[in-house]
Design an enzyme around this catalytic site. Structure first.
Site, PDB file in Angstrom:
ATOM      1  CD1 TRP A 479      -5.471 -12.677  -5.436  1.00 46.70           C
ATOM      2  CD2 TRP A 479      -4.892 -13.669  -3.535  1.00 46.70           C
ATOM      3  NE1 TRP A 479      -5.928 -13.959  -5.487  1.00 46.70           N
ATOM      4  CE2 TRP A 479      -5.591 -14.598  -4.334  1.00 46.70           C
ATOM      5  CE3 TRP A 479      -4.436 -14.083  -2.270  1.00 46.70           C
ATOM      6  CZ2 TRP A 479      -5.858 -15.903  -3.920  1.00 46.70           C
ATOM      7  CZ3 TRP A 479      -4.706 -15.375  -1.853  1.00 46.70           C
ATOM      8  CH2 TRP A 479      -5.400 -16.275  -2.681  1.00 46.70           C
ATOM      9  CG  ASP A 536     -16.376  -8.403  -4.998  1.00 45.49           C
ATOM     10  OD1 ASP A 536     -16.201  -8.872  -3.865  1.00 45.49           O
ATOM     11  OD2 ASP A 536     -15.820  -8.870  -6.024  1.00 45.49           O
ATOM     12  CD  GLU A 616       8.772  15.579 -10.751  1.00 48.24           C
ATOM     13  OE1 GLU A 616       7.971  15.704 -11.684  1.00 48.24           O
ATOM     14  OE2 GLU A 616       9.726  14.762 -10.778  1.00 48.24           O
TER      15      GLU A 616
END
Ligand code: GLA
Length: 732
Positions: A479, A536, A616
């Site tokens: 989101w 947060d 790789e």
């Protein structure tokens, strides 16, 4: 055990956690005074800390008569009002119907309950009666009959105290809140440093530590999000505090919108900190009987330095904030196509990346921006959440079926809060955006903020997204949110409620996210806002991980992830191996080093797997195997910052220690190689001194004490940016 007590005689409230204590007292004129927060001080009530003096130009309450020693201007309080002689920064400011603005809060009563309080429509820590206890103290303003319920929950085992305020208009008249902080913390006689986390897009959460100065300073965001620029997590600590030693206090606001943390050092060397919703463009009208709840602040104290403070927050978030079932179970290791293709892909290209992902042992393919509407560039298409079948011929459901057929999970990118001017949604509903009447709208990344305060807007967007998710059986959502909030005005709110728009926007986002997690309990949900612009505690209530930064350069990430780790668990940090030269910085770092840095987070790849060389590919396979073996340490272990990338020019190191101390991993990067080099000794932490540990690679056995006190030498580098990895396991 009674973690919260009230002494009827002395009128002292004591809140205890396993290692900390918090005290307050109801004093003269029913004033709630803050006494103490810090280490456990036994059965002493710290009333002796309050010294009342007559101070010039600090006035007194009328009812005190000739007593000039009791002034709200200097006494430490729990939640200060306005217009009552306290000239410092305050917690609550209101405007009454008659235009006056004084509010004088006095103690009324209290209630103690088992379990954690919850807040309506807002994220908050949770806890049952075995985990948390709650104290509710009611203060009131005699004249307006405005009540403020101060909410405190203690989590004894976690050493956490949470705070919030519930403001209730029990008067007859309307009241307009102009400022309602979540909490206040008054310290007497403390000289402290402020540690905070500033930054910018692609360089989030840089660490800064400054001594507090006299006057007011603030850390804040007015961007409608918690922001890249400042994070709603701050630390106050003693000047001598380090990672391992000293007093420190952490304050985290569980909120994803505008915030302010203000700190004032006053005339008498006292410190006041308030934290909550930013008063900028904020007001909230309370009719008779209405209630307003502030977001929550999560607080912790550590007497053992910043490392311990971080562990407290990490553990608390992992056990009692993040709700996802993925908190405790391995996360699928993903490849994301953003840096591989940007907008330039078709279904064949995507499937080829998915096939390569399967070959090297990945678990999930994530389709980033560009799959919907006419989204060929970032100037258009946002808001049209239906599949672009010119790009994904045959439809997305068919492609996803094939990807699922490979045994991979499938994830997809969305940006629900936004709309492009060039979109069907905007053409149909130009009035659905935030827009100030008659003014031009400010654009950012050519997009506009939808008016998420409106339910019909939220329902429309989520309805479209749910349809795609159901048809395609989506396992993971990223989101995103790629601009700050601006043009702040909602067409459906009356003039006197426009001050509520920012906050209602955030509540709208939370409501949408809640719908998402309720409807898809098995979904892995990753938050993002141009990388880490909404990193947060509030967001962690909905998603167990957040894309840490749009900067995937392993060397820049050392600083970004270091700063983020002070307040947030590494298991919440999205971190991917990307290509070199790096797309953001042009820097080249070894593939292995990129793997080591991305392994200090929720691991994945963000590059064109088709372009990997054979060598790789083999390294990637090894990285994936290695991450699966160490993932439990990232998810549940203790994380130690062993060096500071803002100071150390030679190397940056960190460490994971399992909770039972049986397994230890020291990882990092040697930044610079030098001719005729120094020998660098490193000192792991958190081990059991008396037990023996074996270095898995060399077979050497050491006591924990030897490793922690005598150290172990870093391998000699073979160039710049070399990876470091030590793996120790307890052998007795
Ligand atoms: C933001 C995200 C990136 C990517 C782009 C797509 O910048 O942080 O990871 O998803 O948007 O537009």
């Amino acid at each position: 055990m009674k973690w919260i007590t009230y002494n009827e005689r002395t009128r002292v409230f004591t809140l205890r956690t396993r290692n900390t204590m918090y005290q307050m007292q109801v004093r003269e004129y029913e004033t709630l005074i803050h006494l103490y927060y810090g280490a456990d001080i036994g059965d002493t009530e710290a009333t002796h800390r309050i010294v009342c003096l007559d101070r010039g130009f600090s006035g007194n309450l009328y009812e005190a008569g000739d007593d000039r020693t009791f002034s709200l201007d200097v006494l430490p309080q729990e939640y200060s009002g306005y217009g009552n002689g306290d000239y410092r920064i305050n917690s609550l400011e209101v405007e009454h119907e008659d235009g006056s603005d004084a509010v004088h809060l006095r103690y009324e009563d209290y209630k103690i309950q088992e379990g954690k309080y919850s807040l309506t429509g807002l994220p908050a820590m949770f806890g049952d009666e075995n985990e948390a206890q709650t104290l509710e103290i009611t203060l009131y303003d005699r004249i307006s009959n405005l009540k403020v319920h101060l909410l405190y929950s203690v989590f004894p085992e976690l050493d956490i105290i949470t705070r919030a305020a519930r403001i209730e208009n029990q008067g007859e008249k309307q009241v307009k809140i102009q400022r309602a902080m979540s909490m206040e913390m008054d310290y007497t006689h403390k000289h402290m440093d402020l540690v905070h986390f500033y930054g910018r897009h692609a360089m989030e959460r840089m660490t800064e530590r400054q001594p507090l100065h006299h006057g007011v300073q603030s850390i804040e965001s007015k961007r409608g999000t918690s922001s890249h620029q400042h994070n709603p997590f701050v630390i106050l600590c003693d000047r001598m505090t380090s990672e391992k030693y000293g007093d420190c206090y952490g304050f985290a606001l569980a909120y994803s919108g505008n915030f302010r943390c203000e700190i004032e050092v006053d005339q008498t060397e006292q410190t006041r900190l308030v934290m909550g919703i930013h008063p900028y463009h904020f007001s909230y009208r309370l009719e008779k009987g209405d209630v307003f709840e502030t977001p929550e602040v999560i607080m912790a104290y550590s007497g053992d330095g910043l490392g311990r403070l971080s562990h407290i927050f990490h553990d608390a978030y992992r056990s009692n904030l993040i709700r996802s079932k993925y908190m405790d179970s391995p996360r699928p290791i993903l490849v994301n196509n953003w840096e591989a293709t940007y907008f330039d892909f078709d279904e064949e290209k995507l499937f080829r990346i998915a096939e390569r992902a399967k070959e090297i042992g990945l678990d999930m393919f994530v389709l980033d921006d560009g799959w919907f509407g006419n989204r060929d560039t970032d100037t258009k298409g946002l808001g049209d959440w239906y599949v672009n079948e010119n790009k994904i011929r045959g439809g997305l459901a068919k492609l996803v079926e094939k990807i699922h057929g490979l045994g991979l999970k499938f994830g997809i990118w969305i940006e629900p809060e936004m709309v492009s001017e060039d979109s069907d949604l905007y053409r149909e509903h130009p009035d659905w955006v935030l827009r100030i009447p008659q003014r031009h709208m400010n654009l950012s990344r050519s997009q506009l903020n939808l008016d998420i305060t409106r339910k019909e807007v939220r329902d429309h967007v989520m309805g479209q997204i749910f349809k795609v998710m159901d048809e395609c059986k989506v396992d993971y959502i990223k989101w995103d949110m790629n601009r700050s909030v601006d043009n702040v005005y909602s067409a459906v709110l009356p003039a006197e409620r426009q001050g509520e728009v920012f906050h209602r926007y955030v509540l709208g986002v939370y409501e949408m996210m809640e719908q998402l997690v309720q409807r898809y309990p098995d979904l892995l949900f990753e938050n993002c806002s141009g990388g880490g612009g909404r990193f947060d505690a509030g967001m962690l209530y909905y998603s167990p991980q957040i894309w840490c930064s749009d900067n995937t350069d392993a060397i820049d990430r050392l600083k970004i992830q270091y700063g983020t780790s002070f307040g947030y668990p590494v298991s919440a940090m999205g971190a991917h191996v990307s290509t070199c030269p790096n797309h953001q910085t042009g820097r080249t770092a070894p593939f292995e080093t990129r793997g080591v840095v991305a392994s200090a987070g929720t691991f994945g790849y963000e590059l064109d797997l088709e372009k990997l060389t054979e060598e790789e590919k083999e390294m990637a396979k090894e990285q994936i195997r290695a991450y699966k073996k160490m993932e439990h340490l990232v998810q549940t272990g203790d994380y130690y910052r062993l060096s500071d990338p803002f100071k150390n020019q030679d190397h940056v190191l960190w460490e994971f220690v399992s909770k039972d101390k049986k397994e230890v991993m020291v990882c990092g990067v040697q930044l610079r190689n030098e001719a005729n080099p120094h020998i660098h000794l490193i000192y792991p932490e958190g081990m059991d001194e008396k037990r023996h540990y074996q270095d898995v690679e060399t077979g050497a056995v050491y006591t924990g004490a030897a490793l922690m006190k005598a150290g172990v030498a870093l391998p000699l580098g073979k160039g710049d940016y070399q990876p470091v990895r030590f793996h120790f396991v307890m052998v007795d």
